[in-house]
Structures are given as C-alpha cells and as structure tokens.
Design an enzyme around this catalytic site. Structure first.
Site, mmCIF file in Angstrom:
data_model
loop_
_atom_site.group_PDB
_atom_site.id
_atom_site.type_symbol
_atom_site.label_atom_id
_atom_site.label_comp_id
_atom_site.label_asym_id
_atom_site.label_seq_id
_atom_site.Cartn_x
_atom_site.Cartn_y
_atom_site.Cartn_z
ATOM 1 N N SER A 1 0.720 -1.153 0.035
ATOM 2 C CA SER A 1 0.050 -0.023 -0.065
ATOM 3 C C SER A 1 0.912 1.313 -0.083
ATOM 4 O O SER A 1 1.954 1.211 0.166
ATOM 5 C CB SER A 1 -0.904 0.043 1.246
ATOM 6 O OG SER A 1 -0.085 0.348 2.480
ATOM 7 N N LYS A 2 0.079 2.341 -0.134
ATOM 8 C CA LYS A 2 0.896 3.777 -0.233
ATOM 9 C C LYS A 2 1.501 3.991 1.076
ATOM 10 O O LYS A 2 2.684 4.412 1.107
ATOM 11 C CB LYS A 2 -0.253 4.718 -0.418
ATOM 12 C CG LYS A 2 0.127 6.180 -0.643
ATOM 13 C CD LYS A 2 -1.109 6.986 -1.110
ATOM 14 C CE LYS A 2 -1.269 7.763 0.008
ATOM 15 N NZ LYS A 2 -2.257 8.731 -0.191
ATOM 16 N N ARG A 3 0.862 3.455 2.097
ATOM 17 C CA ARG A 3 1.533 3.697 3.701
ATOM 18 C C ARG A 3 2.805 2.584 3.632
ATOM 19 O O ARG A 3 3.762 3.401 4.411
ATOM 20 C CB ARG A 3 0.567 3.318 4.604
ATOM 21 C CG ARG A 3 -0.020 4.314 5.434
ATOM 22 C CD ARG A 3 -1.239 4.181 6.351
ATOM 23 N NE ARG A 3 -2.343 3.780 5.888
ATOM 24 C CZ ARG A 3 -3.067 2.815 5.776
ATOM 25 N NH1 ARG A 3 -2.806 1.746 6.685
ATOM 26 N NH2 ARG A 3 -4.256 2.569 5.041
ATOM 27 N N GLY B 1 4.967 2.120 1.287
ATOM 28 C CA GLY B 1 6.000 2.920 0.811
ATOM 29 C C GLY B 1 6.539 4.023 1.769
ATOM 30 O O GLY B 1 7.828 4.048 1.841
ATOM 31 N N ALA B 2 5.595 4.628 2.194
ATOM 32 C CA ALA B 2 6.036 5.772 3.203
ATOM 33 C C ALA B 2 6.748 5.346 4.333
ATOM 34 O O ALA B 2 7.767 5.746 4.840
ATOM 35 C CB ALA B 2 5.058 6.607 3.577
#
Ligand code: GLU
Length: 505
Positions: free
Chosen positions: A261-263, A265-266
C-alpha cells in the site's frame, strides 16, 4: 483462441494516482493486445462521483505516456465506441437495468440512506440480500400498486440485482483456472443509483459488451465482484460474448503479507505510485518512480517480472521483447513480493544499457535543476557515456557528472594532505610545463604521467589519487586519464593549478 479481434481495456477509476499494481495491469493488458495484434482501450470509470479526484484522469494519461503504453482508443484519441468516459455514457445504462427488473433479476429499492444506516448499525453483518430484502422497502416486498405509486411520484430509488438463492456460478480464469462462487454469499449490489448513474458493476459489464472487449486483465481484488458480473452477462443474454478474465496476482509488501500500500511505501522509504501525486486538499505529496529517477523502460521491466517470467534466467527485457515473450501461462497465481533494491537494480541496468542520447534529456534536467550550465550537447553525451555505469537513479548523474561542467566545489584532501611533499607539487608543475609534449589521449597521457613520475622517483600510486581529487574533488569517478581526456588539456591544467595551493597549504 477465437478469430475475433483481440480487444482489451484498462478501466481505471479517476480517484487518485496510479499504484504500481495499476501500471502492471496496464502493461499486461497492453502486452497481450500487442502480441495478438489487438486493440488496447482506455476507459475511464468515473461513475462514482463522490470518489472523483480532480486531475486524476490527466495523471493516468500522463503516466501511460511516460511509460509508452499508448491506448488505441481513449477519451483523448476517441475511437469507434466513444465516449470512453462512463459519466458521458450515463444515458446508455438505464435500459439494461430496467430490462433486468422486467426479467425479475433486479428490483427497485426505495430505502433511504438513513434507513440503511440504521440497519447497518442495528443488525450485525447487515447485507442487503436474501436474508433481509423481504423486510426492506423494495419492489419485491411492497405490493405492486404501492411500487407504481412510488415510481410515479418520482420517489428516489436504486435498482439492485436480485442474487439467486443456492446457486453456484463459475468461470474459467486465464490465470487461476476454474473459479466458483456461492450466490448466497453475495449481497444484492446496487446496479443503478438514485441519480441515474450506473454503479461499477453494471457499467463494467455493459461497456465491456458494447465495446466488444474480448479479454480483461484486472487486479485480484476484483475477484469478489466476479459473481455479480457473471450473472449480469448471463441475464442480459450476452454470455457468449463475455470477455475472458484474468485476475492478476497481488503485489505484496516486502516485509510481510498483504497488498503493498501507499502507507508501506512511506513506512519503508520507497514509492508505490508511478509518478508524484500531489493532493491539493491535504497538501500531501506522494512520491513517484518517475521523479525519483527511474527510467520508464526499467519501470516496465520490473513490473513485468512481478508475477511473470519467461521461464529462463533472462531478467532484462525491452518492451518489444516483452510483447514477443509474454504469455499468460507464465503468470503466477501467487502474489509477488515487491523488492525495492531489485527495482533499483533494474534501473541501474537500464541506465547502463541505454544510449547516451536517450538518457540526455533526463540527465540534462537533473544537472540544470541543480544550476549546472550545459553549453555543448555533444560533450554531455560523452560525459554520460563515461559515468552512466556508476548511476542507479537519474539524480545520481549530478554527483557523478557535475564536475565535468564546473570546478569542484571542494576537495576531499584529508587523506592526501599529510603525505603531500614539495616534490609532488613540482611533479604537477612539470606536467603542466611539458604540455606540448603530451598528446591528449588517455593512454598517452597515462604513459607520460608514469614516465614523469619515474623520472621524479615518486610512486605513481601516490600521484594518481591527488590527480583525481584535483579534477573531480573526491575519490570517485571513472578512470582518471579518461576524465582528463574528456575535460581537455586546458581545463585539466586549470584544475591542477587551482587545486595545488589547497594540497600544499
Ligand atoms: N474501475 C475498476 C478499477 O478502478 C476496474 C476494474 C476492472 O477492470 O473491472 O480498477
């Protein structure tokens, strides 16, 4: 395969950026279409106006352009089945929803959002379906005259599919093989909303039919919707024309289970979106592969290998090779773990294998953004050839190449200064003095350099590193005589003269 022309579609909803899984879906659709000399259609599925994000469609188009996966038909280029934006096709869907109501496969539901909310709160695991539909306000539970009155009065309503009881629906997935579902487990999905817009479920079936789509590749997360779609294809009488589906394996977190998920990646410090995404509402910037300095060729190559291989050890593929070699039989059912280090490896390999001319625009931007002035394009190409083996991401060209265009900003002299001698200063002064006898080709220069060192009885090894630092500023870069050749005689001597006082200070 039948003799129908292959037509595939990528059907994103414009709700934000494109996750790398989305681009892989595009890629697999594209590869399949091109391999079979078919058409690749881009259809924008924007029927859910509440999730619509300004600029999202442009982002998708830009992304396809950056990757070089250009659709044959799209909202921009048009095509024989236009319009390609579902919101612009709104008027086409109602008749199919009404047809289903007429056949008894769908029904009007008059429940207000408040009533539904109340049910959801009061009934654990509430689903609008066979367990509860009889007690709710719809054309199956209400007397016919009341339904007619409600409709005549223009009462807001939706149309829902009536999921059959105790049936099994199945299909043959091109990747997973036979897949079946129990209809009892699926709720009565809304097909047409109160504002007359179709939901995804109705629109995707109607449009795949009207646009003569033959194959549909989509993410595994859409598998639970398949039973609804299968029934719609059947009820609308189109089953013979149903596209063959392939549900692509998920791209998984590198350090655990579940979809990347995008999270993640962060949290782990790498992008999951294709390109930077700026959310004007929150001011949040989600980083993208493009801006981080990935080449589109590398990005596609790494996506292709997430869930597919050609059965050999080959890892680097051009788009043309992928088109030639792609086959669904070699797409795995299991999810593929994303590995950012491997992603960077692909990029480094692609930088190495790319022609300087194709890297030049990206490198130029990297350098110019940092204030480096590039006056000579031919010189830039030569510089790129010298340093490209040392770059993993495009911004690395700043560190690896800026000194070819400007004097080093500082000199990393700590290691060489304590061992500096007047004899070494004399060596470099003499190198300059002998300039007319030195031809400016790396091998000749190297030979002259070594001969002089011998004459002066100084170990070459003690002179090479200082020479490099004078030219580059640090202990890195290609072969030092190649650097000197490219810089040219005048510039090399200028750098020696500029640096000598720093070394001997
Ligand atoms: N509109 C869906 C999405 O946003 C498309 C799913 C499909 O390909 O059927 O991904």
């Amino acid at each position: 395969m039948s003799d129908k022309k292959v037509r595939v579609r990528f059907a994103p909803s414009p709700t934000g950026g494109l996750h790398l899984g989305g681009v892989r879906t595009v890629l697999f659709n594209y590869l399949f279409a091109k391999k079979h000399k078919g058409d690749f259609v881009l259809r924008i599925e924007d029927t859910d106006q509440t999730r619509y994000v300004e600029g999202a469609e442009e982002y998708i188009l830009d992304c396809l352009k950056w990757c070089g996966l250009l659709p044959d038909e799209s909202p921009v280029v048009g095509g024989p089945y236009a319009p390609y934006r579902q919101s612009e096709r709104k008027s086409m869907y109602r008749k199919y929803a009404e047809q289903l109501v007429g056949q008894g496969h769908a029904y009007y539901a008059f429940d207000t959002p408040e009533e539904l909310d109340k049910n959801r709160k009061e009934i654990p695991n509430f689903q609008y379906g066979q367990a509860y539909r009889d007690g709710l306000r719809n054309s199956l539970s209400l007397p016919t005259h009341e339904v007619t009155e409600l409709l005549n009065a223009g009462t807001p309503h939706v149309i829902r599919i009536k999921m059959p009881t105790d049936e099994k629906v199945s299909f043959n997935d091109l990747i997973r093989g036979h897949v079946s579902f129990e209809t009892n487990q699926v709720d009565d999905k809304v097909l047409l909303k109160a504002d007359g817009m179709p939901t995804y479920h109705l629109a995707v079936v109607v449009d795949d039919y009207l646009m003569k789509i033959t194959h549909a590749f989509r993410g595994e997360e859409w598998l639970p919707s398949a039973p609804v779609h299968l029934l719609l294809w059947e009820y609308l009488g189109w089953k013979a024309d149903m596209p063959q589906w392939a549900h692509l394996p998920l791209i998984l977190k590198p350090d655990g289970h579940g979809k990347l998920s995008k999270r993640d990646g962060a949290r782990l410090g790498f992008p999951v979106y294709a390109m930077n995404l700026f959310d004007a509402k929150t001011g949040e910037l989600t980083p993208g592969f493009r801006e981080l300095g990935f080449l589109p060729e590398a990005f596609l190559n790494l996506l292709a290998t997430l869930g597919w291989n050609d059965g050999t050890d080959q890892e680097l593929f051009t788009l043309d090779e992928l088109i030639e070699k792609f086959s669904l039989e070699r797409v795995s059912k299991a999810g593929a773990k994303f590995d950012f280090e491997k992603a960077k490896w692909f990029n480094a390999e692609w930088i190495k294998k790319s022609e300087a001319a194709s890297l030049a625009p990206g490198v130029k931007k990297v350098l110019e953004d940092k204030g480096v002035v590039i006056a000579d394009e031919d010189y830039l190409l030569k510089v790129i050839d010298q340093v490209k083996d040392r770059c993993v991401l495009l911004p690395d060209f700043y560190q690896q190449a800026a000194y070819f265009f400007e004097l080093p900003k500082e000199y990393d002299v700590n290691a060489v200064k304590p061992k500096w001698t007047d004899a070494k200063t004399a060596f470099f002064n003499e190198l300059i003095a002998k300039q007319d006898t030195v031809t400016w080709q790396a091998p000749d220069l190297e030979a002259a350099f070594k001969t002089l060192a011998e004459e002066k009885a100084i170990k070459v090894g003690e002179l090479m590193l200082p020479f490099r630092i004078m030219l580059v500023g640090g202990k890195f870069g290609p072969h030092v005589f190649d650097i000197a050749q490219l810089l040219g005689k005048e510039e090399t001597f200028k750098r020696i003269k500029t640096a000598l006082p720093v070394f001997s200070a």
